[in-house]
Design a protein around this motif. Structure first.
Motif, PDB file in Angstrom:
ATOM      1  N   PRO A  86      76.478  12.137  43.251  1.00 62.72           N
ATOM      2  CA  PRO A  86      76.602  11.804  41.818  1.00 62.72           C
ATOM      3  C   PRO A  86      76.692  10.299  41.542  1.00 62.72           C
ATOM      4  O   PRO A  86      77.680   9.805  41.008  1.00 62.72           O
ATOM      5  N   ILE A  87      75.631   9.568  41.862  1.00 60.01           N
ATOM      6  CA  ILE A  87      75.639   8.106  41.736  1.00 60.01           C
ATOM      7  C   ILE A  87      75.914   7.655  40.309  1.00 60.01           C
ATOM      8  O   ILE A  87      76.758   6.784  40.076  1.00 60.01           O
ATOM      9  N   ASP A  88      75.206   8.229  39.324  1.00 56.55           N
ATOM     10  CA  ASP A  88      75.389   7.799  37.931  1.00 56.55           C
ATOM     11  C   ASP A  88      76.827   7.968  37.480  1.00 56.55           C
ATOM     12  O   ASP A  88      77.395   7.080  36.839  1.00 56.55           O
ATOM     13  N   LYS A  89      77.409   9.110  37.792  1.00 52.95           N
ATOM     14  CA  LYS A  89      78.795   9.358  37.388  1.00 52.95           C
ATOM     15  C   LYS A  89      79.730   8.349  38.049  1.00 52.95           C
ATOM     16  O   LYS A  89      80.573   7.743  37.387  1.00 52.95           O
ATOM     17  N   ILE A  90      79.569   8.159  39.343  1.00 58.20           N
ATOM     18  CA  ILE A  90      80.457   7.263  40.080  1.00 58.20           C
ATOM     19  C   ILE A  90      80.361   5.831  39.571  1.00 58.20           C
ATOM     20  O   ILE A  90      81.367   5.135  39.456  1.00 58.20           O
ATOM     21  N   THR A  91      79.169   5.387  39.246  1.00 57.11           N
ATOM     22  CA  THR A  91      79.003   3.979  38.850  1.00 57.11           C
ATOM     23  C   THR A  91      79.290   3.702  37.381  1.00 57.11           C
ATOM     24  O   THR A  91      79.432   2.544  36.997  1.00 57.11           O
ATOM     25  N   THR A  92      79.389   4.758  36.539  1.00 53.64           N
ATOM     26  CA  THR A  92      79.610   4.513  35.108  1.00 53.64           C
ATOM     27  C   THR A  92      80.916   5.072  34.559  1.00 53.64           C
ATOM     28  O   THR A  92      81.448   4.535  33.590  1.00 53.64           O
ATOM     29  N   ALA A  93      81.430   6.147  35.128  1.00 54.47           N
ATOM     30  CA  ALA A  93      82.632   6.794  34.577  1.00 54.47           C
ATOM     31  C   ALA A  93      83.870   5.941  34.823  1.00 54.47           C
ATOM     32  O   ALA A  93      83.982   5.246  35.839  1.00 54.47           O
ATOM     33  N   ASP A  94      84.807   6.009  33.876  1.00 52.18           N
ATOM     34  CA  ASP A  94      86.054   5.250  34.043  1.00 52.18           C
ATOM     35  C   ASP A  94      87.302   6.078  33.746  1.00 52.18           C
ATOM     36  O   ASP A  94      88.382   5.527  33.563  1.00 52.18           O
ATOM     37  N   THR A  95      87.156   7.392  33.729  1.00 52.62           N
ATOM     38  CA  THR A  95      88.306   8.271  33.517  1.00 52.62           C
ATOM     39  C   THR A  95      88.271   9.451  34.492  1.00 52.62           C
ATOM     40  O   THR A  95      88.608  10.570  34.136  1.00 52.62           O
ATOM     41  N   MET A  96      87.846   9.190  35.729  1.00 53.57           N
ATOM     42  CA  MET A  96      87.743  10.257  36.719  1.00 53.57           C
ATOM     43  C   MET A  96      89.111  10.580  37.316  1.00 53.57           C
ATOM     44  O   MET A  96      90.035   9.764  37.265  1.00 53.57           O
ATOM     45  N   THR A  97      89.212  11.770  37.890  1.00 55.53           N
ATOM     46  CA  THR A  97      90.383  12.154  38.678  1.00 55.53           C
ATOM     47  C   THR A  97      89.918  12.347  40.104  1.00 55.53           C
ATOM     48  O   THR A  97      89.003  13.132  40.370  1.00 55.53           O
ATOM     49  N   ALA A  98      90.518  11.610  41.028  1.00 54.08           N
ATOM     50  CA  ALA A  98      90.174  11.704  42.445  1.00 54.08           C
ATOM     51  C   ALA A  98      91.359  12.296  43.192  1.00 54.08           C
ATOM     52  O   ALA A  98      92.504  11.932  42.938  1.00 54.08           O
ATOM     53  N   THR A  99      91.065  13.203  44.118  1.00 53.66           N
ATOM     54  CA  THR A  99      92.112  13.855  44.907  1.00 53.66           C
ATOM     55  C   THR A  99      91.744  13.766  46.382  1.00 53.66           C
ATOM     56  O   THR A  99      90.641  14.140  46.766  1.00 53.66           O
ATOM     57  N   ALA A 100      92.679  13.280  47.183  1.00 54.36           N
ATOM     58  CA  ALA A 100      92.490  13.215  48.633  1.00 54.36           C
ATOM     59  C   ALA A 100      93.518  14.126  49.288  1.00 54.36           C
ATOM     60  O   ALA A 100      94.723  13.893  49.171  1.00 54.36           O
ATOM     61  N   GLU A 101      93.028  15.179  49.943  1.00 53.79           N
ATOM     62  CA  GLU A 101      93.896  16.092  50.690  1.00 53.79           C
ATOM     63  C   GLU A 101      93.863  15.641  52.142  1.00 53.79           C
ATOM     64  O   GLU A 101      92.858  15.823  52.834  1.00 53.79           O
ATOM     65  N   LEU A 102      94.938  15.033  52.607  1.00 55.68           N
ATOM     66  CA  LEU A 102      94.981  14.415  53.919  1.00 55.68           C
ATOM     67  C   LEU A 102      95.363  15.426  55.002  1.00 55.68           C
ATOM     68  O   LEU A 102      95.980  16.457  54.729  1.00 55.68           O
ATOM     69  N   ALA A 103      94.998  15.124  56.238  1.00 48.41           N
ATOM     70  CA  ALA A 103      95.210  16.043  57.353  1.00 48.41           C
ATOM     71  C   ALA A 103      96.681  16.344  57.612  1.00 48.41           C
ATOM     72  O   ALA A 103      97.024  17.412  58.125  1.00 48.41           O
ATOM     73  N   ASN A 104      97.562  15.441  57.241  1.00 46.11           N
ATOM     74  CA  ASN A 104      98.989  15.656  57.484  1.00 46.11           C
ATOM     75  C   ASN A 104      99.647  16.501  56.388  1.00 46.11           C
ATOM     76  O   ASN A 104     100.858  16.679  56.377  1.00 46.11           O
ATOM     77  N   GLY A 105      98.850  17.003  55.459  1.00 52.68           N
ATOM     78  CA  GLY A 105      99.369  17.852  54.389  1.00 52.68           C
ATOM     79  C   GLY A 105      99.670  17.118  53.097  1.00 52.68           C
ATOM     80  O   GLY A 105      99.925  17.744  52.073  1.00 52.68           O
ATOM     81  N   MET A 106      99.634  15.796  53.113  1.00 52.14           N
ATOM     82  CA  MET A 106      99.891  15.025  51.900  1.00 52.14           C
ATOM     83  C   MET A 106      98.668  15.086  50.991  1.00 52.14           C
ATOM     84  O   MET A 106      97.533  15.132  51.467  1.00 52.14           O
ATOM     85  N   VAL A 107      98.900  15.079  49.680  1.00 53.90           N
ATOM     86  CA  VAL A 107      97.824  15.071  48.689  1.00 53.90           C
ATOM     87  C   VAL A 107      98.068  13.887  47.760  1.00 53.90           C
ATOM     88  O   VAL A 107      99.131  13.770  47.154  1.00 53.90           O
ATOM     89  N   TYR A 108      97.066  13.002  47.664  1.00 56.96           N
ATOM     90  CA  TYR A 108      97.159  11.836  46.794  1.00 56.96           C
ATOM     91  C   TYR A 108      96.225  12.031  45.614  1.00 56.96           C
ATOM     92  O   TYR A 108      95.045  12.363  45.788  1.00 56.96           O
TER      93      TYR A 108
END
Length: 118
Positions: free
Chosen positions: A64-86
């Motif tokens: 999703p290049i267009d979305k990534i380069t133009t959007a400014d109100t996204m929600t990003a979630t990283a589910e890490l291997a140690n169980g933490m979620v950022y």
């Protein structure tokens, strides 16, 4: 023993993107630096840094290049291997985005208004 590194899942507005390796999230959003007086007194100053997630992403044809380069109100979630979620809210792409055609990847850094561990 428990797993502290390895498989990580990343979602941007609910769409999963694939990482090839490194992902980084901040453990703190304030930084303290020493202020040392000539009389040997030690204090500190505190500065704020933007919450972020950065990583190396695989770039398939439907990326999703267009979305990534133009959007400014996204929600990003990283589910890490140690169980933490950022979670990064009201996020935007920070800096430049370049595609590495030899590896099929892009190094991307997202900054946001708020970031926290769930």
């Amino acid at each position: 023993m428990s797993r502290i590194a390895g498989t990580t899942y990343f979602k941007l507005d609910g769409d999963q993107l694939s990482l090839t390796g490194g992902i980084e999230v901040p453990l703190n959003t304030t930084s303290r630096d020493d202020v040392i007086g000539l009389d040997k007194s030690v204090d500190y100053k505190e500065t704020y840094r933007a919450p972020y997630i950065k990583g190396t992403f695989k770039v398939p044809g439907n990326f999703p290049i267009d979305k990534i380069t133009t959007a400014d109100t996204m929600t990003a979630t990283a589910e890490l291997a140690n169980g933490m979620v950022y979670v990064l809210r009201e996020a935007w792409l920070s800096g430049e985005a370049s595609f590495n055609a030899e590896e099929g990847t892009a190094d991307l850094e997202f900054h946001g208004k708020t970031g926290f561990f769930q």
